[in-house]
Design an enzyme around this catalytic site. Structure first.
Site, PDB file in Angstrom:
ATOM      1  N   ARG A  44      -8.808  11.881  12.411  1.00 17.18           N
ATOM      2  CA  ARG A  44      -7.363  11.677  12.654  1.00 17.18           C
ATOM      3  C   ARG A  44      -6.599  13.000  12.636  1.00 17.18           C
ATOM      4  O   ARG A  44      -6.966  13.935  11.925  1.00 17.18           O
ATOM      5  CB  ARG A  44      -6.806  10.688  11.616  1.00 17.18           C
ATOM      6  CG  ARG A  44      -7.493   9.342  11.739  1.00 17.18           C
ATOM      7  CD  ARG A  44      -6.961   8.336  10.761  1.00 17.18           C
ATOM      8  NE  ARG A  44      -5.572   8.002  11.004  1.00 17.18           N
ATOM      9  CZ  ARG A  44      -4.847   7.219  10.204  1.00 17.18           C
ATOM     10  NH1 ARG A  44      -5.393   6.724   9.105  1.00 17.18           N
ATOM     11  NH2 ARG A  44      -3.593   6.951  10.497  1.00 17.18           N
ATOM     12  N   GLY A  82      -5.108   7.816   5.593  1.00 21.20           N
ATOM     13  CA  GLY A  82      -4.220   8.805   6.201  1.00 21.20           C
ATOM     14  C   GLY A  82      -3.001   9.044   5.321  1.00 21.20           C
ATOM     15  O   GLY A  82      -2.528  10.176   5.181  1.00 21.20           O
ATOM     16  N   ASP A 130       1.745  -1.142  11.886  1.00 20.38           N
ATOM     17  CA  ASP A 130       0.441  -1.593  11.386  1.00 20.38           C
ATOM     18  C   ASP A 130       0.142  -3.042  11.770  1.00 20.38           C
ATOM     19  O   ASP A 130      -0.956  -3.539  11.504  1.00 20.38           O
ATOM     20  CB  ASP A 130       0.395  -1.458   9.854  1.00 20.38           C
ATOM     21  CG  ASP A 130       0.418   0.003   9.428  1.00 20.38           C
ATOM     22  OD1 ASP A 130       0.003   0.868  10.222  1.00 20.38           O
ATOM     23  OD2 ASP A 130       0.860   0.278   8.287  1.00 20.38           O
ATOM     24  N   LYS A 178       0.842  -1.216   0.000  1.00 20.84           N
ATOM     25  CA  LYS A 178       0.000   0.000   0.000  1.00 20.84           C
ATOM     26  C   LYS A 178       0.872   1.259   0.000  1.00 20.84           C
ATOM     27  O   LYS A 178       0.636   2.187  -0.773  1.00 20.84           O
ATOM     28  CB  LYS A 178      -0.938  -0.042   1.216  1.00 20.84           C
ATOM     29  CG  LYS A 178      -1.903   1.119   1.305  1.00 20.84           C
ATOM     30  CD  LYS A 178      -3.190   0.721   2.008  1.00 20.84           C
ATOM     31  CE  LYS A 178      -3.048   0.530   3.505  1.00 20.84           C
ATOM     32  NZ  LYS A 178      -2.822   1.798   4.226  1.00 20.84           N
ATOM     33  N   SER A 179       1.867   1.293   0.881  1.00 21.40           N
ATOM     34  CA  SER A 179       2.732   2.490   0.967  1.00 21.40           C
ATOM     35  C   SER A 179       3.417   2.755  -0.370  1.00 21.40           C
ATOM     36  O   SER A 179       3.480   3.896  -0.844  1.00 21.40           O
ATOM     37  CB  SER A 179       3.808   2.280   2.031  1.00 21.40           C
ATOM     38  OG  SER A 179       3.239   2.216   3.302  1.00 21.40           O
TER      39      SER A 179
END
Ligand code: S3P
Length: 445
Positions: free
Chosen positions: A123, A95, A320, A22-23
């Site tokens: 957040r 985020g 995570d 994902k990153s």
């Protein structure tokens, strides 16, 4: 609501590929959008978070499409080439998408409004707006610094020097992306190293970035206004997604699985190191490098686990993964202590609070701390049988579905649709390995 239930499973076996990291997927789309020419991305995570970033980059002027072979083609605009979006950018649950793009647009002379879902809108964003104001950008929104926020970018950005006060790759990356359209050298100090995907991606696309170790942390410098070179890249499988089948195999007797092509960036491997210290049988096979990131295939077999105290300084490299580590800890003999992880309180949900409640409801002994948890396992199967609240948090949903595979009674999560944000193939992949995860009785399939 889309409730899912997981029930007792005999064993987990087979060979799988999990979706792309994902990153790295967010960063591949962003950097491709900033390079002149065609960047081609294979293995992109096609989860909601990343699709929202793709839509946002299109709204900012990049041309992005997916071909029939699932390769993503990105035609970038070049440094300085973004244009004002026609509407608000909806970052959904992400985020990473929100913070990285707030950084990127803050050094452009136009306004961008960011919105998100209920989880993202609660957040903290001041962690990025404070350093970005130093470049000259302005931020308009609620007093408490949450979305919706309108960024009024600056037309005369000044390079900054900033000590990041929280261990956050998102904050570091927001500053690095703001530095792209800023003349001169921006300097960032992070006292605790966090995932360095942006640094690696900057190198890959030809940005002059230097990382120097300092006092146990890192100093990163970025020379602004570079000419970026379009690249072809392959996104490795996400270790944070692989974590779910890994723990499923570890806790399920008779299991033996292989997960191909997993990114093993040293800033991301805290969970695997921790599990091995607990006695997990995890082998790294065929180790190699792809597009500047280390990659291997993982072979995982059922193992008896022992509790450990997780070193606090390991938190950023497994931030995570605490929810799924909690599940492994419930099957380990003794008390596993996880502290120094106060950032868990500001993830997609307050992950300490929600794990403590869900584990307790499933009959697992857990103690809550401000900065973590202690979980005591007996080596026996937990009771299970609860309906667990997920509060728009994909990793909470997946963690409790893994717990259900080895509980006395099935475990139900109140909303399985949130899994789409990071791991759309979770249920089919897990069931293909032998798991039993189904829509809850009475819920639509
Ligand atoms: C991410 C950084 C981490 C992580 C998130 C992805 C990134 O967040 O929890 O899932 O891609 O930079 P923080 O930067 O808030 O630690």
């Amino acid at each position: 609501m889309n409730q899912l239930t997981s029930s007792a499973t005999d064993k987990i076996t087979g060979i799988i590929n999990v979706p792309g990291d994902k990153s790295i997927s967010h960063r591949a789309l962003i950097m491709g959008s900033m390079a002149i020419g065609e960047t081609i991305v294979s293995g992109l995570l096609e989860g909601e978070d990343v699709l929202n970033t793709a839509a946002a980059m299109k709204a900012l002027g990049a041309d992005i499409y997916r071909d029939e072979l699932a390769k993503w083609h990105v035609h970038g605009v070049g440094t300085g080439g973004l244009s004002e979006p026609a509407g608000a950018l909806d970052m959904g649950n992400s985020g990473t998408g929100a913070r990285l793009l707030m950084g990127l647009v803050s050094t452009y002379p136009f306004s961008t409004t960011f919105v998100g879902d209920a989880s993202l809108s609660s957040r903290p964003m001041k962690r990025v707006t404070v350093p970005l104001e130093k470049f000259g950008a302005e931020f308009h929104g609620s007093e408490d610094g949450t979305l919706p926020i309108t960024v009024k970018g600056t037309d005369a950005p000044l390079p900054i020097s900033y000590d990041v006060p929280v261990a956050s790759a998102q904050v570091k990356s927001a500053i690095m992306l703001a530095a792209l359209n800023t003349p001169g050298i921006t300097t960032i100090f992070e006292k605790t190293p966090t995932r360095d995907h942006t640094e690696r991606m900057f190198h890959f696309f030809g940005v002059d970035t230097i990382t120097t170790p300092k006092d146990g942390g890192r100093v990163i410098t970025v020379s602004g206004q570079p000419e970026l070179t379009a690249r072809e890249l392959i996104v490795p499988g996400d270790p944070s997604s692989a974590a779910f089948p890994v723990v499923a195999a570890l806790i399920t007797p008779g299991s033996d699985i292989t997960i191909n092509n997993i990114g093993l960036n040293p800033d991301r491997t805290g969970l695997f190191i921790t599990l091995k210290e607990m006695g997990a049988d995890i082998e790294f096979l065929n180790e190699r490098e792809e597009c500047g990131e280390p990659v291997a295939d993982l072979r995982v077999r059922h193992s008896s686990l022992n509790a450990i105290t997780v070193p606090e300084d390991r938190a950023p490299s497994m931030i995570d993964e605490y929810p799924i580590l909690c599940i492994a800890a419930a099957f380990a003999e003794g008390t596993t202590v996880m502290r120094g992880a106060e950032e868990l309180r500001v993830k997609e949900s307050d992950r300490i609070d929600i794990m403590v409640r869900g584990l307790g409801a499933c009959g697992i002994k857990v103690e809550e701390f401000a900065d973590g948890m202690a979980i005591t396992g007996s080596g026996e199967k937990p009771e299970g049988g609860a309906l667990v609240e997920t509060r728009l948090d994909h990793r909470i949903a997946m963690s409790f579905l893994i717990l259900g595979l080895q509980s006395h009674k099935p475990v139900t999560v109140d909303d399985g649709s949130v899994i789409e944000t990071s791991f759309p193939t979770f249920r089919s992949l897990m069931n293909g390995l032998g798991a039993n995860i189904q829509p809850a009785a009475g819920a639509p399939a």
